[in-house]
Design an enzyme around this catalytic site. Structure first.
Site, PDB file in Angstrom:
ATOM      1  CG  HIS A 164      -1.646   0.907   1.068  1.00 43.52           C
ATOM      2  ND1 HIS A 164      -1.136   1.782   2.518  1.00 43.52           N
ATOM      3  CD2 HIS A 164      -2.796   1.450   0.925  1.00 43.52           C
ATOM      4  CE1 HIS A 164      -2.832   2.590   2.213  1.00 43.52           C
ATOM      5  NE2 HIS A 164      -3.569   2.676   1.600  1.00 43.52           N
ATOM      6  NE  ARG A 165      -1.040   5.617   1.140  1.00 40.58           N
ATOM      7  CZ  ARG A 165      -2.286   6.956   2.065  1.00 40.58           C
ATOM      8  NH1 ARG A 165      -1.384   7.232   2.550  1.00 40.58           N
ATOM      9  NH2 ARG A 165      -3.706   6.370   2.917  1.00 40.58           N
ATOM     10  CG  HIS A 173      -3.783   8.925  -0.292  1.00 40.93           C
ATOM     11  ND1 HIS A 173      -4.880   9.351   0.996  1.00 40.93           N
ATOM     12  CD2 HIS A 173      -4.340   7.487  -0.046  1.00 40.93           C
ATOM     13  CE1 HIS A 173      -5.787   9.109   1.212  1.00 40.93           C
ATOM     14  NE2 HIS A 173      -5.701   7.978   0.523  1.00 40.93           N
TER      15      HIS A 173
HETATM   16  O1  G3P Z   1      -6.692   1.242  -2.463  1.00 45.08           O
HETATM   17  C1  G3P Z   1      -6.977   0.745  -1.723  1.00 45.08           C
HETATM   18  C2  G3P Z   1      -6.783   1.689  -0.362  1.00 45.08           C
HETATM   19  O2  G3P Z   1      -5.866   2.381  -0.968  1.00 45.08           O
HETATM   20  C3  G3P Z   1      -7.966   3.124  -0.350  1.00 45.08           C
HETATM   21  O3  G3P Z   1      -7.649   3.629   0.803  1.00 45.08           O
HETATM   22  O4  G3P Z   1      -7.426   5.670   1.285  1.00 45.08           O
HETATM   23  O5  G3P Z   1      -5.243   3.926   0.841  1.00 45.08           O
HETATM   24  O6  G3P Z   1      -5.866   4.566  -1.045  1.00 45.08           O
HETATM   25  P1  G3P Z   1      -6.920   4.925   0.320  1.00 45.08           P
HETATM   26 CA    CA Z   2      -5.088   3.841  -2.568  1.00 50.65          CA
END
Ligand code: G3P
Ligand code: CA
Length: 316
Positions: A48-49, A90
């Site tokens: 994630h990121r 983000h």
């Molecule tokens: O993309 C899955 C998750 O990343 C969604 O939440 O806010 O971290 O982009 P967010």
């Molecule tokens: Ca995301």
């Protein structure tokens, strides 16, 4: 891991997924695209990121560490600068994760590149701080793809697409130009079903994941609703709701809990029902091993995490 989803096995083309509802173009046959769909039948570790628990999110350090930790996907959010460049970022504003202020869409690429997107991390997470993170730059999508090529898979979110009317077209064009669609290297995710359907019309070979976010209708309420109304709350979801998503997407990406109190919003039945309707279930954003293990026990198909090293220790 065991192959579970019959819909995605042995298909000759992703175009079969959405052809009944959307007037999608005829998809090019590609062994690599099929291989991607086959691989999705196994559990997926989604960084994630990048490895954003270890390094400032969406920077070289985060993505390089995620690669070193053998994540299956580099997850990132895609937005557009004032001068039309796709960047990996983000928030709608640069305030939280850089030393600047203001809406990202009002910055040119040169202005964004002058910001420090790393020092905030050292201050917020001293246990993970590293002097090398100071001065980290915001990255363009092109830079990331050129760095990692088809050695990696990318899980790209159209972020706040309502702000960027040209986002989907620019994104699909970039992915096609880099050969990432044909190589089966990319998933596109979004909370906006409109955005996903636009992508699907532009190129039906790109697997799509519909993001959902469940939360209480009112404070203290037992009734859960979905942010964009793409489904009813988990307690009310019918098979037809999942099947409607399946017309254009291969899966759903959902939260497991809501708020600081971590109220649980989905359960094993939700996962089972989605999968019975031929959707993959990927859950965001899980960083502790106990919850990861619970989701593995439920049989989810992938987990977004800031700590791909922790998740890989459980699944390897
Ligand atoms: O993309 C899955 C998750 O990343 C969604 O939440 O806010 O971290 O982009 P967010
Ligand atoms: Ca995301």
């Amino acid at each position: 891991m065991m192959i579970r989803n019959p819909r995605l096995c042995g298909m000759s083309s992703l175009a079969l997924l959405g052809g009944a509802v959307l007037s999608a173009p005829v998809a090019a046959e590609s062994d690599s695209i099929q291989q991607h769909l086959d691989d999705l039948q196994s559990f997926q570790v989604i960084a994630h990121r990048g490895a954003s628990g270890h390094a400032p999110e969406a920077t070289w350090s985060a993505f390089e560490q995620a690669e070193a930790m053998n994540a299956d996907y580099l997850e990132m959010d895609v937005q557009m600068t004032a001068d039309g460049e796709l960047v990996v970022f983000h928030d709608e504003t640069v305030d939280r994760s850089t030393d600047g202020e203001g809406k990202l869409k009002d910055f040119t690429l040169d202005e964004l590149k002058a910001l420090d997107a790393g020092s905030w991390f050292n201050e917020a997470f001293p246990d993970y701080a590293d002097d090398d993170y100071a001065g980290a730059q915001i990255l363009t999508l092109d830079e990331v793809i050129e760095r990692f090529g088809t050695d990696e898979r990318y899980y790209l979110e159209t972020k706040s697409p309502e702000l960027y009317p040209d986002l989907e077209e620019a994104l699909v064009e970039a992915l096609e130009d880099h050969g990432l669609v044909e190589s089966g290297s990319v998933i596109i995710q979004s909370f906006s079903d409109e955005s996903l359907k636009t992508v699907h019309e532009l190129n039906a070979d790109i697997p799509l994941v519909q993001l959902v976010w469940y939360y209480p209708e009112d404070e203290g309420s037992d009734t859960l609703v979905e942010w964009t109304d793409v489904t009813p709350g988990p307690g009310e979801i019918a098979d037809a709701d999942f099947q409607a998503i399946g017309e254009y997407a291969v899966g759903v990406g959902t939260n497991m809990t809501y708020g600081e109190e971590e109220r649980q919003v989905i359960d094993a039945d939700f996962v089972e029902q989605a999968q019975a309707n031929d959707l993959l279930v990927h859950v965001y954003t899980i960083n502790d091993e106990e919850t990861m293990q619970t989701l593995l026990d439920w049989g989810v198909d992938g987990i977004f995490t800031n700590f791909p090293d922790r998740l890989n220790e459980l699944v390897e």
